[in-house]
Design a protein around this motif. Structure first.
Motif, mmCIF file in Angstrom:
data_model
loop_
_atom_site.group_PDB
_atom_site.id
_atom_site.type_symbol
_atom_site.label_atom_id
_atom_site.label_comp_id
_atom_site.label_asym_id
_atom_site.label_seq_id
_atom_site.Cartn_x
_atom_site.Cartn_y
_atom_site.Cartn_z
ATOM 1 N N LEU A 230 0.839 26.871 20.340
ATOM 2 C CA LEU A 230 -0.547 27.048 19.899
ATOM 3 C C LEU A 230 -0.695 26.794 18.394
ATOM 4 O O LEU A 230 -1.678 26.197 17.949
ATOM 5 C CB LEU A 230 -1.021 28.464 20.268
ATOM 6 N N ASP B 224 -9.524 32.231 28.146
ATOM 7 C CA ASP B 224 -10.059 33.582 28.017
ATOM 8 C C ASP B 224 -11.582 33.474 28.041
ATOM 9 O O ASP B 224 -12.195 33.027 27.069
ATOM 10 C CB ASP B 224 -9.600 34.235 26.697
ATOM 11 N N TYR C 30 1.201 38.700 25.758
ATOM 12 C CA TYR C 30 0.256 38.441 24.660
ATOM 13 C C TYR C 30 0.925 38.508 23.287
ATOM 14 O O TYR C 30 2.039 39.011 23.151
ATOM 15 C CB TYR C 30 -0.843 39.520 24.664
ATOM 16 N N GLY C 31 0.151 38.066 22.283
ATOM 17 C CA GLY C 31 0.479 38.446 20.922
ATOM 18 C C GLY C 31 -0.025 39.873 20.768
ATOM 19 O O GLY C 31 -1.122 40.188 21.228
ATOM 20 N N TYR D 276 -10.365 33.557 17.571
ATOM 21 C CA TYR D 276 -9.843 33.739 16.211
ATOM 22 C C TYR D 276 -10.864 33.180 15.234
ATOM 23 O O TYR D 276 -11.559 32.219 15.548
ATOM 24 C CB TYR D 276 -8.568 32.915 15.999
HETATM 25 C C1 G1P Z 1 -1.771 32.638 23.482
HETATM 26 C C2 G1P Z 1 -1.253 33.295 22.200
HETATM 27 C C3 G1P Z 1 -1.134 34.799 22.376
HETATM 28 C C4 G1P Z 1 -2.452 35.376 22.846
HETATM 29 C C5 G1P Z 1 -2.952 34.638 24.107
HETATM 30 C C6 G1P Z 1 -4.361 35.059 24.467
HETATM 31 O O1 G1P Z 1 -0.783 32.768 24.468
HETATM 32 O O2 G1P Z 1 0.006 32.721 21.863
HETATM 33 O O3 G1P Z 1 -0.753 35.401 21.153
HETATM 34 O O4 G1P Z 1 -2.304 36.753 23.095
HETATM 35 O O5 G1P Z 1 -2.978 33.228 23.900
HETATM 36 O O6 G1P Z 1 -4.768 34.494 25.668
HETATM 37 P P1 G1P Z 1 -0.805 31.918 25.835
HETATM 38 O O7 G1P Z 1 -1.667 32.688 26.794
HETATM 39 O O8 G1P Z 1 -1.357 30.579 25.502
HETATM 40 O O9 G1P Z 1 0.621 31.860 26.297
#
Ligand code: G1P
Length: 275
Positions: free
Chosen positions: A108, A131, A169-170, A206
């Motif tokens: 990302l 999301d 998640y982060g 964000y």
């Molecule tokens: C990304 C980000 C993560 C965040 C998430 C939200 O992860 O890296 O920090 O919490 O989106 O949807 P991904 O879902 O793309 O693996």
């Protein structure tokens, strides 16, 4: 004040195969509207006018969606179906759409850095279309844009999740400024079970100040060998200020089949049937 909104949209959407074999996952519809259009609506509602989309191979239909289809317009002009195009016509008239291709999937952080050529040197929003956020009064981006006006620093949207889900998640830790706003002190991308600094998960909204680009450039690969925006934001938080905002509204994880179905049912009952 924030005009640009970046949509990382180069991913493959493997969880939805075979549907996503030749169709971008961002084009999967929640009832009758593609996921990405919900994100664009939210950005427009927040006063943003420039949609900067980071695409990849096989994503042509994204560009076609945000463009006029003269043949279709001609076919349905003057018929009872014409009104069905009203919303997307408004979207196309309200915003500019620019695109850049991400050639390699390096995370990302890397996708956001790829968008630098479209964003330039100004604060911008990022929407992860997976999301889906719904708030009938004020969208999540509009809430965050108002906070940006006040604080002028990067902001991540967060939501409380059950402890056994933090590894998806982060996750942030922070000092409370108000009931729904924190100053970030720590941030970990997909922490191992039992090691998360809190149960506050970052969701895909964000607002970033443009110094983030240089920080990403100097961010080594992290979790999964990918360049993570979470790591870059932690760096930014250490030298300046990053806020975490517990937003008002509902959020669906449309990157998972269960979340996608939940969102579909919710939108059908609460939006579609009332339109
Ligand atoms: C990304 C980000 C993560 C965040 C998430 C939200 O992860 O890296 O920090 O919490 O989106 O949807 P991904 O879902 O793309 O693996």
């Amino acid at each position: 004040m924030i005009k640009k909104c970046l949509f990382p949209a180069a991913g493959y959407g493997t969880r939805f195969l075979p549907a996503t074999k030749s169709m971008p996952k961002e084009m999967m519809p929640i009832v009758n509207k593609p996921l990405i259009e919900y994100g664009v609506d939210e950005a427009i509602q927040a006063g943003m006018t420039d949609m900067c989309i980071v695409t990849g191979r096989g994503k042509h239909s994204l560009m076609d969606h945000f463009d006029k289809n003269y043949e279709l317009e001609h076919q349905i002009s003057g018929t009872s179906k014409e009104a069905l195009l009203n919303d997307i016509r408004d979207v196309i008239d309200s915003a500019n759409f620019t695109y850049i291709r991400q050639h390699e999937m390096k995370g990302l952080g890397h996708a956001i850095l790829t968008g630098r050529a479209l964003v330039g040197d100004e604060p911008f929003a990022v929407v992860l279309a997976d999301d889906l956020c719904i708030n009938k009064e004020q969208g999540v981006l509009a809430q965050m844009a108002a906070l940006y006006k006040q604080f002028r620093c990067s902001i991540v949207a967060v939501e409380e999740v059950p402890a056994d889900e933090t590894h998806k998640y982060g996750v942030i830790a922070g000092e409370a400024l108000t009931d729904n706003l924190m100053r970030v002190t720590d941030m970990v991308e997909k922490p191992e079970q039992g090691t998360a600094p809190s149960n506050l998960a970052i969701i895909g909204r964000y607002i970033l100040t443009p110094d983030i680009f240089d920080i990403i450039e100097n961010t080594p690969p992290g979790k999964g060998g990918e360049i993570q925006i979470t790591d870059a934001l932690l760096q930014q938080a250490k030298s300046g200020c990053v806020l975490a905002y517990k937003f008002d509204g509902k959020r669906f994880d449309c990157g998972s089949v269960e979340g996608f179905i939940e969102a579909t049912n919710y939108c059908f009952e609460n939006i579609y049937q009332h339109s």
